[in-house]
Write an enzyme that holds these catalytic residues in place. Structure first.
Site, PDB file in Angstrom:
ATOM      1  N   GLY A   1       2.815   2.199  10.859  1.00 35.18           N
ATOM      2  CA  GLY A   1       3.767   3.304  10.717  1.00 35.18           C
ATOM      3  C   GLY A   1       4.511   3.637  12.001  1.00 35.18           C
TER       4      GLY A   1
ATOM      5  N   SER B   1       3.709  -2.286  10.237  1.00 36.74           N
ATOM      6  CA  SER B   1       5.162  -2.403  10.395  1.00 36.74           C
ATOM      7  C   SER B   1       5.717  -3.765   9.969  1.00 36.74           C
ATOM      8  CB  SER B   1       5.568  -2.062  11.837  1.00 36.74           C
ATOM      9  OG  SER B   1       5.187  -0.732  12.140  1.00 36.74           O
TER      10      SER B   1
ATOM     11  N   LYS C   1       0.138   4.300  -0.172  1.00 36.92           N
ATOM     12  CA  LYS C   1      -0.463   5.471   0.484  1.00 36.92           C
ATOM     13  C   LYS C   1      -0.256   6.731  -0.373  1.00 36.92           C
ATOM     14  CE  LYS C   1      -0.027   3.113   4.871  1.00 36.92           C
ATOM     15  NZ  LYS C   1       0.107   3.196   6.311  1.00 36.92           N
TER      16      LYS C   1
ATOM     17  N   GLU D   1      -5.190  -4.942  10.588  1.00 33.76           N
ATOM     18  CA  GLU D   1      -4.165  -3.921  10.770  1.00 33.76           C
ATOM     19  C   GLU D   1      -4.405  -3.202  12.089  1.00 33.76           C
ATOM     20  OE1 GLU D   1      -2.283  -2.731   6.733  1.00 33.76           O
ATOM     21  OE2 GLU D   1      -3.909  -1.366   7.162  1.00 33.76           O
TER      22      GLU D   1
ATOM     23  N   HIS E   1      -9.435   1.215   5.167  1.00 35.51           N
ATOM     24  CA  HIS E   1      -8.124   1.344   5.808  1.00 35.51           C
ATOM     25  C   HIS E   1      -8.253   2.235   7.041  1.00 35.51           C
ATOM     26  CE1 HIS E   1      -3.963   2.447   6.518  1.00 35.51           C
ATOM     27  NE2 HIS E   1      -3.659   1.326   5.897  1.00 35.51           N
TER      28      HIS E   1
ATOM     29  N   ASN F   1       0.871  -1.180   0.000  1.00 37.57           N
ATOM     30  CA  ASN F   1       0.000   0.000   0.000  1.00 37.57           C
ATOM     31  C   ASN F   1       0.904   1.225   0.000  1.00 37.57           C
ATOM     32  OD1 ASN F   1      -1.755   2.068   0.502  1.00 37.57           O
ATOM     33  ND2 ASN F   1      -2.346   1.385   2.554  1.00 37.57           N
TER      34      ASN F   1
ATOM     35  N   GLU G   1      -6.582   4.582   8.094  1.00 36.97           N
ATOM     36  CA  GLU G   1      -6.410   6.020   7.840  1.00 36.97           C
ATOM     37  C   GLU G   1      -7.688   6.627   7.256  1.00 36.97           C
ATOM     38  OE1 GLU G   1      -2.774   5.416   5.687  1.00 36.97           O
ATOM     39  OE2 GLU G   1      -1.879   4.793   7.590  1.00 36.97           O
TER      40      GLU G   1
HETATM   41  P1  13P Z   1       3.247   0.340   7.700  1.00 36.23           P
HETATM   42  O1  13P Z   1       3.769  -0.938   7.072  1.00 36.23           O
HETATM   43  O2  13P Z   1       3.999   1.548   7.252  1.00 36.23           O
HETATM   44  O3  13P Z   1       3.161   0.211   9.195  1.00 36.23           O
HETATM   45  O4  13P Z   1       1.752   0.547   7.158  1.00 36.23           O
HETATM   46  C1  13P Z   1       0.854  -0.518   7.222  1.00 36.23           C
HETATM   47  C2  13P Z   1      -0.367  -0.175   6.465  1.00 36.23           C
HETATM   48  O5  13P Z   1      -1.134   0.685   6.867  1.00 36.23           O
HETATM   49  C3  13P Z   1      -0.622  -0.889   5.213  1.00 36.23           C
HETATM   50  O6  13P Z   1      -1.894  -0.654   4.735  1.00 36.23           O
END
Ligand code: 13P
Length: 251
Positions: free
Chosen positions: A174, A214, A12, A168, A96, A10, A98
């Site tokens: 992150g 992560s 982002k 997740e 997601h 992803n 976010e």
């Molecule tokens: P990270 O791997 O940067 O923690 O992000 C995970 C994520 O949100 C994938 O959709």
């Protein structure tokens, strides 16, 4: 039940078109020797068409990071499933954390997006996960159950195997804090039980459940060794060809 692993990146809100194209080319080249697993990347909307060109002839799946539920209409800022398929996407990340936490998407909206994708032939990746507060208050399972049940409202059983779920935990995204393999396996197995209760065990056993939060070259092998972890949804480590290549080649 054999489930084919899926390693998904992803991207982002990162990378311009040129950088997306070169990263996608590296992913396509690196995945050529992988016959026993699927690979997917989700660039920004602006790079989808260009990346689709680069992926032609490879087996890498192209996904969008979100999707609207209607085919067309007055929905400023949204992109429909048909538009995504028109530029070559075959999958879409939905719900997601976010989207949920920064942009206020709730389970009902997530469900509408999911049904819209599914009915148009896009494979939805439904993301679920608890916040740190929810985990510390002992509400992880309650939150996951509600997100899964409300997210899948109206999905008939025969469509279930074509869906992908992603666990997740918000506190692991992150942050560099990965859920331990035991924590992840516990949540995945719980989610599979919820699916078995909602549908039936046989169908629940066919659904791929990815772990995200992560995921790195250093921890992917241990996570993938768990019986209910069927793949990874990778953020930061998917933005570098070298680290994503190592993750795709998990052993
Ligand atoms: P990270 O791997 O940067 O923690 O992000 C995970 C994520 O949100 C994938 O959709």
């Amino acid at each position: 039940m054999e489930r084919r692993p899926l390693i998904a990146g992803n991207w982002k809100m990162h990378l311009n078109v040129a950088d997306s194209v070169s990263l996608a080319a590296a992913v396509a080249a690196g995945s050529r020797d992988l016959g026993d697993r699927d690979v997917m990347i989700a660039p920004a909307f602006t790079a989808l068409a260009a990346v689709a060109e680069v992926l032609k002839g490879s087996s890498v799946f192209l996904a969008a990071q979100n999707v609207a539920w209607e085919r067309e209409g007055a929905y400023t800022g949204e992109i429909s499933p048909a538009m995504l398929m028109d530029v070559g996407a075959s999958m879409a990340i939905i719900g997601h954390s976010e989207r949920r936490h920064i942009f206020g998407e709730d389970n009902e909206m997530v469900n509408r997006r999911l049904l819209g994708a599914l009915n148009s032939g896009l494979v939805p990746i439904l993301c679920v996960g608890e916040t740190l507060d929810e985990r510390e208050e002992g509400e992880t399972f309650k939150v996951l159950e509600q997100q899964v049940c409300e997210g899948l409202e109206g999905v008939p059983g025969d469509r279930l195997p074509s869906l992908v779920l992603a666990y997740e935990p918000v506190w692991a995204i992150g942050t560099g804090k990965t859920a331990s393999r035991e924590q992840a396996q516990e949540a995945h197995s719980f989610i599979r039980d919820v699916l078995a209760d909602l549908y039936e065990k046989n169908l629940a056993g066919q659904v791929r459940i990815l772990y995200g939060g992560s995921v790195k070259p250093e921890n992917v092998d241990a996570l993938m060794a768990e019986p209910d972890i069927d793949g990874a949804l990778v953020g930061g480590a998917a933005l570098k060809a070298e680290s994503f290549d190592r993750i795709m080649h998990f052993s």
